[in-house]
Design an enzyme around this catalytic site. Structure first.
Site, mmCIF file in Angstrom:
data_model
loop_
_atom_site.group_PDB
_atom_site.id
_atom_site.type_symbol
_atom_site.label_atom_id
_atom_site.label_comp_id
_atom_site.label_asym_id
_atom_site.label_seq_id
_atom_site.Cartn_x
_atom_site.Cartn_y
_atom_site.Cartn_z
ATOM 1 N N HIS A 1 0.851 -1.203 0.000
ATOM 2 C CA HIS A 1 0.000 0.000 0.000
ATOM 3 C C HIS A 1 0.879 1.243 0.000
ATOM 4 C CE1 HIS A 1 -3.154 2.863 1.254
ATOM 5 N NE2 HIS A 1 -4.014 1.957 0.853
ATOM 6 N N GLU B 1 -8.684 3.105 12.831
ATOM 7 C CA GLU B 1 -8.435 2.116 13.876
ATOM 8 C C GLU B 1 -7.602 2.719 15.015
ATOM 9 O OE1 GLU B 1 -9.664 -0.780 14.473
ATOM 10 O OE2 GLU B 1 -8.345 -1.313 16.146
ATOM 11 N N ILE C 1 1.761 4.832 1.684
ATOM 12 C CA ILE C 1 0.717 5.687 2.260
ATOM 13 C C ILE C 1 -0.017 4.875 3.332
ATOM 14 C CG2 ILE C 1 -1.491 6.808 1.772
ATOM 15 C CD1 ILE C 1 -0.466 7.145 -1.106
ATOM 16 N N GLY D 1 -6.292 4.655 5.110
ATOM 17 C CA GLY D 1 -7.234 5.435 5.908
ATOM 18 C C GLY D 1 -7.916 4.613 6.990
ATOM 19 N N VAL D 2 -8.269 3.371 6.677
ATOM 20 C CA VAL D 2 -8.967 2.551 7.682
ATOM 21 C C VAL D 2 -8.084 2.324 8.910
ATOM 22 C CG1 VAL D 2 -10.599 1.333 6.236
ATOM 23 C CG2 VAL D 2 -8.287 0.468 6.419
#
Lengths: 105, 160
Positions: B49, B63, B55, B58-59
């Site tokens: 990723h 978290e 990067i 976002g998830v």
């Protein structure tokens, strides 16, 4: 509350219609439902059958009702969310903020 | 008050490679918290990723914010007399505290405003807005160098 004159009764009924309309708008806005607020009837069950809301939605409604009316729904009081009517009864039994209410025809 | 990773792992059930909170630097138990998550190039997810463009997903930012939220509300059950500077010497049932940590149940209006990359220090901020029964709605924000990178609302559950 005591209702004395006809005018007071009419005033109360008018206010209740405004509260119900506001509740329907909160339900649709807060839960991002793809329906018109007027589609919800006052006695329709909100949870289970009916609108099929769940406990996560109940939290959203508690948030929406607080920001609109400054009324807190306390724990153990989830029966308040049974229908638009029960929510309206509860709000109007509290010292609620009516400054955001919109007129209805 | 500063809570380090060792103490955080007493309060959360999360473990490697999913303990995504390094420090708690401010805490108003049950109400709000500020935490730190440092991002390094060594994070395993950067392999994929993305190849050549690391990067933070976002998830995973969400978290981290949810884990800070869990610290915020689980410490809300501590007795008021507790000595926050010497938590490790207090007699606390940490396993009992960690077992109350529930689940993430709602993610609402989350905006990812800027990319988060290796070397960034995330300052995470959470504030409890409303609670109804075992669910709480939390305003969450993350900053890198004072710039807002994540903003939104989550809801979490708590176990009885």
């Amino acid at each position: 509350m005591e209702l004395a004159t006809k005018e007071q009764v009419l005033e109360y009924a008018k206010k209740r219609r405004m509260v119900c309309a506001a509740i329907k708008r909160i339900i649709v806005d807060q839960l991002c439902l793809d329906i018109e607020p007027e589609f919800i009837t006052n006695d329709q069950p909100l949870f289970g059958r009916g609108l099929e809301l769940d406990s996560i939605d109940a939290l959203e409604l508690a948030v929406g009702i607080f920001s609109e009316f400054s009324v807190t729904v306390s724990d153990g009081n989830s029966a308040v969310f049974s229908s638009v009517n029960t929510i309206a009864d509860y709000i109007m039994s509290q010292d609620y903020d009516d400054s955001n209410l919109q007129p209805v025809d | 008050m500063k809570m380090e990773a060792q103490m955080i792992s007493n309060l959360l059930p999360h473990r490697y490679p999913f303990l995504l909170l390094d420090q708690v630097i401010k805490l108003d138990p049950g109400k709000s918290a500020v935490g730190i998550k440092n991002v390094t190039i060594n994070e395993p997810y950067f392999t994929g990723h993305f190849p050549g463009e690391p990067i933070v997903p976002g998830v995973l930012l969400v978290e981290s914010l949810a884990q800070l939220t869990a610290v915020m509300y689980s410490t809300g059950h501590f007795p008021e007399t507790i000595d926050w500077e010497h938590l490790e010497s207090e007699e606390i049932d940490f396993r009992g505290v960690a077992s109350k940590v529930g689940y993430l149940v709602n993610i609402k209006n989350i905006k990812f405003k800027q990319l988060v990359r290796p070397g960034d220090t995330l300052e995470l901020r959470v504030y409890k807005k409303t609670q109804f029964e075992n669910l709480s709605q939390i305003k969450v924000e993350a900053y890198v160098d004072g710039k807002n990178v994540v903003d939104g609302i989550i809801s979490v559950s708590e176990r009885p």
